[in-house]
Design an enzyme around this catalytic site. Structure first.
Site, mmCIF file in Angstrom:
data_model
loop_
_atom_site.group_PDB
_atom_site.id
_atom_site.type_symbol
_atom_site.label_atom_id
_atom_site.label_comp_id
_atom_site.label_asym_id
_atom_site.label_seq_id
_atom_site.Cartn_x
_atom_site.Cartn_y
_atom_site.Cartn_z
ATOM 1 N N SER A 183 -36.751 51.843 -20.998
ATOM 2 C CA SER A 183 -35.316 52.012 -20.739
ATOM 3 C C SER A 183 -35.114 52.415 -19.287
ATOM 4 O O SER A 183 -35.355 51.598 -18.399
ATOM 5 C CB SER A 183 -34.653 52.963 -21.752
ATOM 6 O OG SER A 183 -35.012 54.290 -21.546
ATOM 7 N N HIS B 205 -33.521 48.868 -22.729
ATOM 8 C CA HIS B 205 -32.156 49.382 -22.908
ATOM 9 C C HIS B 205 -31.383 49.372 -21.606
ATOM 10 O O HIS B 205 -30.241 49.754 -21.580
ATOM 11 C CB HIS B 205 -32.138 50.840 -23.362
ATOM 12 C CG HIS B 205 -32.999 51.144 -24.526
ATOM 13 N ND1 HIS B 205 -33.578 52.370 -24.689
ATOM 14 C CD2 HIS B 205 -33.367 50.414 -25.592
ATOM 15 C CE1 HIS B 205 -34.269 52.381 -25.816
ATOM 16 N NE2 HIS B 205 -34.165 51.209 -26.377
ATOM 17 N N ASP C 215 -37.286 56.388 -28.073
ATOM 18 C CA ASP C 215 -37.383 55.110 -28.779
ATOM 19 C C ASP C 215 -38.765 54.499 -28.510
ATOM 20 O O ASP C 215 -39.304 54.626 -27.417
ATOM 21 C CB ASP C 215 -36.270 54.171 -28.278
ATOM 22 C CG ASP C 215 -36.154 52.908 -29.130
ATOM 23 O OD1 ASP C 215 -36.684 52.900 -30.262
ATOM 24 O OD2 ASP C 215 -35.538 51.937 -28.661
#
Ligand code: SAM
Lengths: 292, 188
Positions: B12, B39, B131
């Site tokens: 991300s 992300h 995540d």
């Protein structure tokens, strides 16, 4: 917070398959809901989420409860149905509906619209606002269907968390909205409630795309982000049902990342804007040898 | 050892830069497929374009129902979860975000673990949330190879750190050490 649903997967995939098949059989044979042709990876993920949510030890325990506890089905359906949506999600799509589709519909004295998989109604209120602003609403009969009764009940109420309002207002503006989204709802505490006049011509109804049939002749069918959950044969079958529900030249609006390349029924549609997944049903097939 | 069919990569914050460097150092004859879940807030086209400028392999957005293609980088589209079916095709879902993320690295990794078992390499790069950690654990359980960027080497260390804590790793490397290892694991 939704459970992660990962701790269980991948330990013994073969056993998982057997258990998942038994679960799907139970849903079909006992309750008449057929998930056999859903795309397996995401179906499995949601079944695991149910296992975690209900603190059962494995899928089989879930299946047992599904067979013996009559109050359990609604919770399972809620878990499998993913009624996730937003108002004016993907603003360019709603802008195209406003600028390209509604003007074409305006030539008809009566307009029939079907939204399949309406979830909690966010898109149906969005569409109703477009129709009001185009001055077409009173000519419309709108069917909003889903197989999740709890979601349909919420769709009728039109009550949503207030924290969504800001993002939805931005979407509305980006979709070419001329007023303020706040004109269409009243805010109370942590909730907003959509103006109930927006649903005066909407019929919310239970309809299962897997097992139920064509029920209307529509000029516009909206079904966004539902077919992504279906395997190829089911995607094709439902696409053919949309074709049969549409008048020639009628419009079909699908989700932004849906792929029709593997569906033979897609040949009966032509793209109006392929990047927005906006299609029109082709006119009735004309024989090649006709005319001169 | 089972041949590597697919490499899944999650990141991300700081991801685009790290991806550009990693993909730029992969062998252009790599037979495996590369699937990226990022992300990063930049628009999808920008991410694909940026990666295409640096990657040795062609870069495309992953498309539902299409096969996972070898010798190509396939990037998860924004605002959907990307999954890999056991038939080695892509599927999308708009299920709720997982821990605020959609696409979720956990969702991609766990589905890939089921599809490929030991034929999978999973890579966690820089990122500011957790995540991917649970997904990486699935990959390892299924026999796949886990590679995690050294937290000190990452622009945002939280994601690699969480992955190391929950799942551990077969290799904990700097960004520049990764491509040579992946090339070696895939080309032999
Ligand atoms: C992810 S939502 C899509 C909501 C909205 N159209 C959007 O794109 O934001 C999918 C909806 O499809 C419904 N659905 C799934 N399978 C169905 C079926 N077989 N028949 C009718 N509705 C179904 C679910 O209940 C859910 O409400």
């Amino acid at each position: 917070m939704n459970p992660v649903a990962l701790n269980l997967s991948g330990i013994d995939p073969e056993l998982d398959d057997i258990e998942l098949n038994l679960f799907v059989s139970a849903m079909r044979q006992r309750h008449g809901y057929d998930f056999a042709q859903y795309a397996p990876a995401s179906l499995k993920r949601r079944v695991y989420q149910l296992v975690e949510q209900h603190h059962t030890t494995n899928i089989s325990t879930l299946t047992g409860r599904l067979l013996h506890d009559p109050t359990f089905l609604p919770q399972v359906l809620e878990g499998l149905s993913v009624p996730v949506s937003d108002m004016f999600r993907d603003p360019p799509v709603f802008r195209a509906l406003r600028e390209q589709v509604l003007p074409a519909l305006s030539v008809h004295p009566r307009i029939t619209i079907w939204q399949a998989g309406c979830a909690r109604g966010q898109e149906i209120y969005s569409l109703a606002i477009l129709l009001e602003e185009a001055g077409l609403y009173d000519r419309c009969q709108i069917y909003a269907t889903d197989f999740n009764d709890a979601a349909l009940r919420q769709a009728r109420e039109g009550i949503y968390p207030a924290r969504e309002a800001q993002a939805w207002s931005r979407n509305y503006q980006a979709a070419g909205g001329t007023c303020s989204l706040a004109d269409y709802y009243s805010a109370r505490y942590d909730f907003i409630k959509l103006d109930q006049r927006l649903r005066r011509n909407v019929v919310f109804a239970d309809h299962n795309l897997v097992t139920d049939a064509v029920f209307c002749e529509a000029q516009l069918v909206l079904c966004r982000n539902v077919l992504i959950y279906f395997s190829n044969p089911l995607q094709n079958r439902v696409l053919a049902m949309f074709r049969d529900s549409l008048l020639p030249g009628g419009f079909l609006c699908l989700g932004l990342r849906e792929n029709l390349a593997l569906a033979p029924a897609a040949r009966d549609f032509e793209a109006l804007d392929s990047s927005l997944r906006l299609f029109r049903r082709c006119p009735e097939p004309v024989h090649d040898h006709e005319g001169g | 050892m089972k041949a590597v069919e697919t490499i899944v990569i999650g990141c991300s914050t700081g991801g685009p830069g790290a991806l550009a460097r990693l993909l730029g150092a992969l062998d252009h004859r790599l037979p495996a497929s590369v699937v990226v879940c990022s992300h990063a807030a930049s628009s999808p086209h920008t991410l694909c374009q940026l990666l295409a400028q640096h990657s040795t392999l062609p870069v495309i957005e992953a498309c539902e129902r299409e096969p996972v293609r070898g010798g190509m980088v396939q990037v998860a589209p924004p605002d959907y979860h990307l999954l890999i079916e056991r038939g080695r095709r892509f599927a999308l879902s708009i299920d709720e975000p997982v821990g605020f993320s959609r696409p979720s690295i956990d969702v991609l990794f766990s589905s890939a673990a089921e599809a490929y078992g030991a034929g999978l390499i999973a890579v966690i790069l820089t990122g500011a949330n957790a995540d991917g950690a649970a997904g990486l654990a699935c990959v390892r359980r299924a026999g796949g190879v886990a590679i995690v960027q050294q937290p000190d080497d990452a622009a945002a260390p939280a994601m690699p750190r969480a992955a190391l804590e929950l799942a551990g790793a077969d290799h904990c490397l700097t960004l520049d050490e990764m491509a040579p290892l992946i090339n070696r694991l895939c080309m032999t």
